[in-house]
Design a protein around this motif. Sequence first.
Motif, PDB file in Angstrom:
ATOM      1  N   PHE A 116     -15.141   0.543  -6.892  1.00  0.00           N
ATOM      2  CA  PHE A 116     -13.791   0.596  -6.102  1.00  0.00           C
ATOM      3  C   PHE A 116     -12.704   0.676  -6.857  1.00  0.00           C
ATOM      4  CE2 PHE A 116     -12.830  -0.968  -1.379  1.00  0.00           C
ATOM      5  CZ  PHE A 116     -11.982   0.179  -1.269  1.00  0.00           C
ATOM      6  N   ALA A 117     -12.216   1.653  -7.463  1.00  0.00           N
ATOM      7  CA  ALA A 117     -11.174   1.910  -8.601  1.00  0.00           C
ATOM      8  C   ALA A 117      -9.996   1.904  -7.873  1.00  0.00           C
ATOM      9  CB  ALA A 117     -11.422   3.361  -9.237  1.00  0.00           C
ATOM     10  N   HIS A 118      -9.697   2.114  -6.471  1.00  0.00           N
ATOM     11  CA  HIS A 118      -8.532   2.278  -6.042  1.00  0.00           C
ATOM     12  C   HIS A 118      -7.906   0.482  -5.962  1.00  0.00           C
ATOM     13  CE1 HIS A 118      -9.468   5.761  -3.849  1.00  0.00           C
ATOM     14  NE2 HIS A 118      -8.192   5.835  -3.525  1.00  0.00           N
ATOM     15  N   VAL A 119      -8.844  -0.378  -5.903  1.00  0.00           N
ATOM     16  CA  VAL A 119      -8.350  -1.809  -5.756  1.00  0.00           C
ATOM     17  C   VAL A 119      -8.494  -2.490  -7.022  1.00  0.00           C
ATOM     18  CG1 VAL A 119      -8.665  -1.777  -3.338  1.00  0.00           C
ATOM     19  CG2 VAL A 119     -10.543  -2.735  -4.616  1.00  0.00           C
ATOM     20  N   PHE A 120      -9.597  -2.218  -7.897  1.00  0.00           N
ATOM     21  CA  PHE A 120      -9.791  -3.028  -9.026  1.00  0.00           C
ATOM     22  C   PHE A 120      -9.289  -2.260 -10.340  1.00  0.00           C
ATOM     23  CE2 PHE A 120     -12.990  -5.051  -6.083  1.00  0.00           C
ATOM     24  CZ  PHE A 120     -12.362  -6.198  -6.337  1.00  0.00           C
ATOM     25  N   GLY A 121      -9.029  -0.776 -10.250  1.00  0.00           N
ATOM     26  CA  GLY A 121      -8.356  -0.075 -11.456  1.00  0.00           C
ATOM     27  C   GLY A 121      -7.302   0.473 -11.043  1.00  0.00           C
ATOM     28  N   GLY A 122      -6.895   0.304  -9.851  1.00  0.00           N
ATOM     29  CA  GLY A 122      -5.461   0.777  -9.380  1.00  0.00           C
ATOM     30  C   GLY A 122      -4.683  -0.166  -8.590  1.00  0.00           C
ATOM     31  N   SER A 123      -3.768   0.325  -7.698  1.00  0.00           N
ATOM     32  CA  SER A 123      -2.722  -0.360  -7.238  1.00  0.00           C
ATOM     33  C   SER A 123      -3.034  -0.552  -5.703  1.00  0.00           C
ATOM     34  CB  SER A 123      -1.554   0.412  -7.362  1.00  0.00           C
ATOM     35  OG  SER A 123      -1.255   1.599  -6.823  1.00  0.00           O
ATOM     36  N   TYR A 124      -4.131  -0.529  -5.402  1.00  0.00           N
ATOM     37  CA  TYR A 124      -4.336  -0.660  -3.689  1.00  0.00           C
ATOM     38  C   TYR A 124      -4.933  -1.743  -3.383  1.00  0.00           C
ATOM     39  CZ  TYR A 124      -3.331   4.351  -2.540  1.00  0.00           C
ATOM     40  OH  TYR A 124      -2.760   5.482  -2.416  1.00  0.00           O
ATOM     41  N   SER A 125      -5.046  -2.917  -4.353  1.00  0.00           N
ATOM     42  CA  SER A 125      -5.644  -4.188  -3.886  1.00  0.00           C
ATOM     43  C   SER A 125      -4.911  -4.748  -2.519  1.00  0.00           C
ATOM     44  CB  SER A 125      -5.540  -5.264  -5.194  1.00  0.00           C
ATOM     45  OG  SER A 125      -3.961  -5.561  -5.197  1.00  0.00           O
ATOM     46  N   ALA A 126      -5.609  -5.079  -1.701  1.00  0.00           N
ATOM     47  CA  ALA A 126      -5.448  -5.606  -0.406  1.00  0.00           C
ATOM     48  C   ALA A 126      -4.386  -4.228   0.338  1.00  0.00           C
ATOM     49  CB  ALA A 126      -4.484  -6.842  -0.379  1.00  0.00           C
ATOM     50  N   GLY A 127      -4.749  -3.279  -0.018  1.00  0.00           N
ATOM     51  CA  GLY A 127      -3.794  -2.198   0.344  1.00  0.00           C
ATOM     52  C   GLY A 127      -4.659  -1.046   1.170  1.00  0.00           C
ATOM     53  N   TYR A 128      -5.976  -0.876   0.911  1.00  0.00           N
ATOM     54  CA  TYR A 128      -6.734   0.233   1.227  1.00  0.00           C
ATOM     55  C   TYR A 128      -6.675   0.618   2.788  1.00  0.00           C
ATOM     56  CZ  TYR A 128     -10.382   3.616   0.660  1.00  0.00           C
ATOM     57  OH  TYR A 128     -11.106   4.935   0.691  1.00  0.00           O
ATOM     58  N   TYR A 129      -6.434  -0.679   3.488  1.00  0.00           N
ATOM     59  CA  TYR A 129      -6.204  -0.451   4.850  1.00  0.00           C
ATOM     60  C   TYR A 129      -5.014   0.594   5.244  1.00  0.00           C
ATOM     61  CZ  TYR A 129      -1.649  -2.636   4.792  1.00  0.00           C
ATOM     62  OH  TYR A 129      -0.454  -2.823   4.382  1.00  0.00           O
ATOM     63  N   GLY A 130      -4.278   0.935   4.182  1.00  0.00           N
ATOM     64  CA  GLY A 130      -2.934   1.657   4.366  1.00  0.00           C
ATOM     65  C   GLY A 130      -3.551   3.081   4.763  1.00  0.00           C
ATOM     66  N   TYR A 131      -4.410   3.663   4.654  1.00  0.00           N
ATOM     67  CA  TYR A 131      -4.701   5.011   5.080  1.00  0.00           C
ATOM     68  C   TYR A 131      -4.708   5.117   6.488  1.00  0.00           C
ATOM     69  CZ  TYR A 131      -6.084   6.295   0.085  1.00  0.00           C
ATOM     70  OH  TYR A 131      -6.141   6.705  -0.974  1.00  0.00           O
ATOM     71  N   ILE A 132      -5.614   3.987   7.019  1.00  0.00           N
ATOM     72  CA  ILE A 132      -5.797   3.977   8.623  1.00  0.00           C
ATOM     73  C   ILE A 132      -4.262   3.571   9.201  1.00  0.00           C
ATOM     74  CG2 ILE A 132      -6.221   1.680   9.044  1.00  0.00           C
ATOM     75  CD1 ILE A 132      -8.076   4.653  10.740  1.00  0.00           C
ATOM     76  N   TRP A 133      -3.694   2.856   8.471  1.00  0.00           N
ATOM     77  CA  TRP A 133      -2.163   2.235   8.929  1.00  0.00           C
ATOM     78  C   TRP A 133      -1.160   3.517   8.811  1.00  0.00           C
ATOM     79  CZ3 TRP A 133      -1.262  -2.534  10.931  1.00  0.00           C
ATOM     80  CH2 TRP A 133      -0.015  -2.845  11.271  1.00  0.00           C
TER      81      TRP A 133
END
Length: 693
Positions: free
Chosen positions: A610-627
């Motif tokens: 899960f590179a978005h959240v552990f290798g990138g800046s989306y931690s606790a933020g992947y919900y943002g796509y649906i938001w």
Amino acid sequence: MTTTAPAPLPLDPGNPFAVPSDLPYGLPPFDRIREEHLAPALEAGLAEQRAEWESIATDPAPATFTTTLEALERSGALLARVTAVVNALSSAHGTEGVRAVDARFAPLLAAHGDALHLDARVFARVDAVHSARHDSGLDAEQVRLVERYHRDFVRAGAALDETSKERLRQINTELSTLSQRFSTLVTDASNEAAVHVLDEHRLRGLGDGAKAAASAAAAERGLDGWLLTLVLPTPQPVLVDLQDRDLRRELHEAAVGRGLGRDGTVDTRPVLVRMAALRAERAALFGHATHADYVLDDQTAGSLPAVLDVLAGMCPTAAANARAEAAELEELLHADGHEGPLQPWDHAYYAERLRSARFAVDAAELRPYLRLDRVVVDGVLHAAGRLYGLSFTERPDLPTYHPDVQTFEVHDVDGRGIGLFVADWFARPTKRGGAWMTTFVDQSHLLGHRPVVTVCLNVPRPGAGAPAHLTADEVDTAFHEFGHALHGLFSDVTYPRFSGTSVPRDFVEFPSQVNELWAWHPEVLPRYAVHEGEPLPAERVARLKDALGYGEGFRTTEYLAATVLDLAWHSLPAGREVAAEDVEAFEAEALRRHGLDVASVPTRYRSGYFAHVFGGSYSAGYYGYIWSEVLDAELVDWFTENGGLVRDLGDRFRAELLSRGGAVDPMAAFEAVRGRAPRPEPLLRRRGLLPAA
């Protein structure tokens, strides 16, 4: 202002980073940049900005906007030039040398950021300007900059006691090292897990183009036969076509097993569980219960309960739809003589079979119409021309960091050049998976900079001399990422802090999702969807649109599953650590708790990759796509209701929102375009969670 001048640059004048680039728009001089230039330039950039900050901190005159905020915005020019290149190369062309530099400097850069935000002298000056911001004759963007900087400093720890500041420094340094390490391991795991095929019969069903790409991938690694390389998300595109069920299973299991350390393979679990624990500890320093609470306090969503409420309203219906879809597909599986339930590796194959039968659309027949160069020039760029008056001129004279890369100069309706668009479409072993947009130069009137933006995809490279073709999903991705590029190209702000996509994480995906509208628009599709001189027939287009709507239960469920995994990891309180060997059990419980444990639907990303959240800046933020999709669905309705691909609408969207970056409140910008606050109904209807209007 009386200050001490910055120290002279300890950088060889022959280093291409020593002076600003003399190329158009400040494009980095890739023809002169070598790996050995990176580390010295980073060291010099760090030293230069430290000296600049010291001058700000020790200025004996009272703090003003110009001597403090504007000075901070001007600082770090050299560092910005070199980090833009290192960050881009580490993702898009991460050679061994580049990866070594990235690994070495990641913790140094984290400590460098802390040195500013935890410097009580600098914060005191920012705080003084903040206290007087409404009585200092500042304009609206300047007031917003003061408020944003003040909030940044507080959220970075400036108001903590010294003991907490020291622990925060340690956490941030370790997290930066771990994040870089996770990204490297995921790339290694994906390369390691590629499936090698020696028997061509096993590839039956695979199109000629995909087979040629697999052959080329094998040859690139010195192998015979074919190599099925992995894309970053769990679903692998070739599963749609492969008839060999055992090969489908092998490829799927390779995808979901990445990072789990099985049989001595790459193991990312110790890294990710440590990161989750450190993030929770850091949140506690700031008085937040969890990392998710800390992150969401600075997003448009506002709070974790607000996000969980939205998910609670979607998860049960999405899962029910996914199970109903799976039951249909299972009938096809049994009709083929296979026993047992539908498996995750069967889903894409039988979904395509059903889609083809029900809507008379065959993905393999569609692919010849989706040639990459036509999708880009006659689709993506043409739509931007129609909607915003832009024109694009390819610039092969400008240097790039890899032979695959194309560069386009972007001109406004009056012919004025506004920036460069750098396009990097093809997969390669040195490139991380997925798709993204980033910048080499951020727009800023203060600094006199015009934007240089880049978009990266991971399209399999075809055989020599053959054109590349896309899947329907890859077409959507190309339009999506170019939506991010437009956000950067249209930036029209004074201060670099607000440039382009510098908006809350749960807002940043909104403009890019809107741009997907034009991928299948009747004024765009016929221009690029052409095969042997003939456009995609109109009746097939109608069937295609119906077909694209099928499978919403699967798509929504796989996305929501990844979202709840992200939130599960980042809702752990400080002191509650998960053991590396328990990662899979933790995932299973999180999915079960939200009702998303649908056996035939894998999560879009598992924790191990899960590179978005552990290798990138989306931690606790992947919900943002649906938001963001709530806003996207609203604006798609607005475009549709008012004529679609119309310049007046594009100009309004650009002027009120895309050009403003973070310089205005994002929701106020949305309302300036839409004319009202967003409502959830358009998205719920589009996702099949409400009856059609």
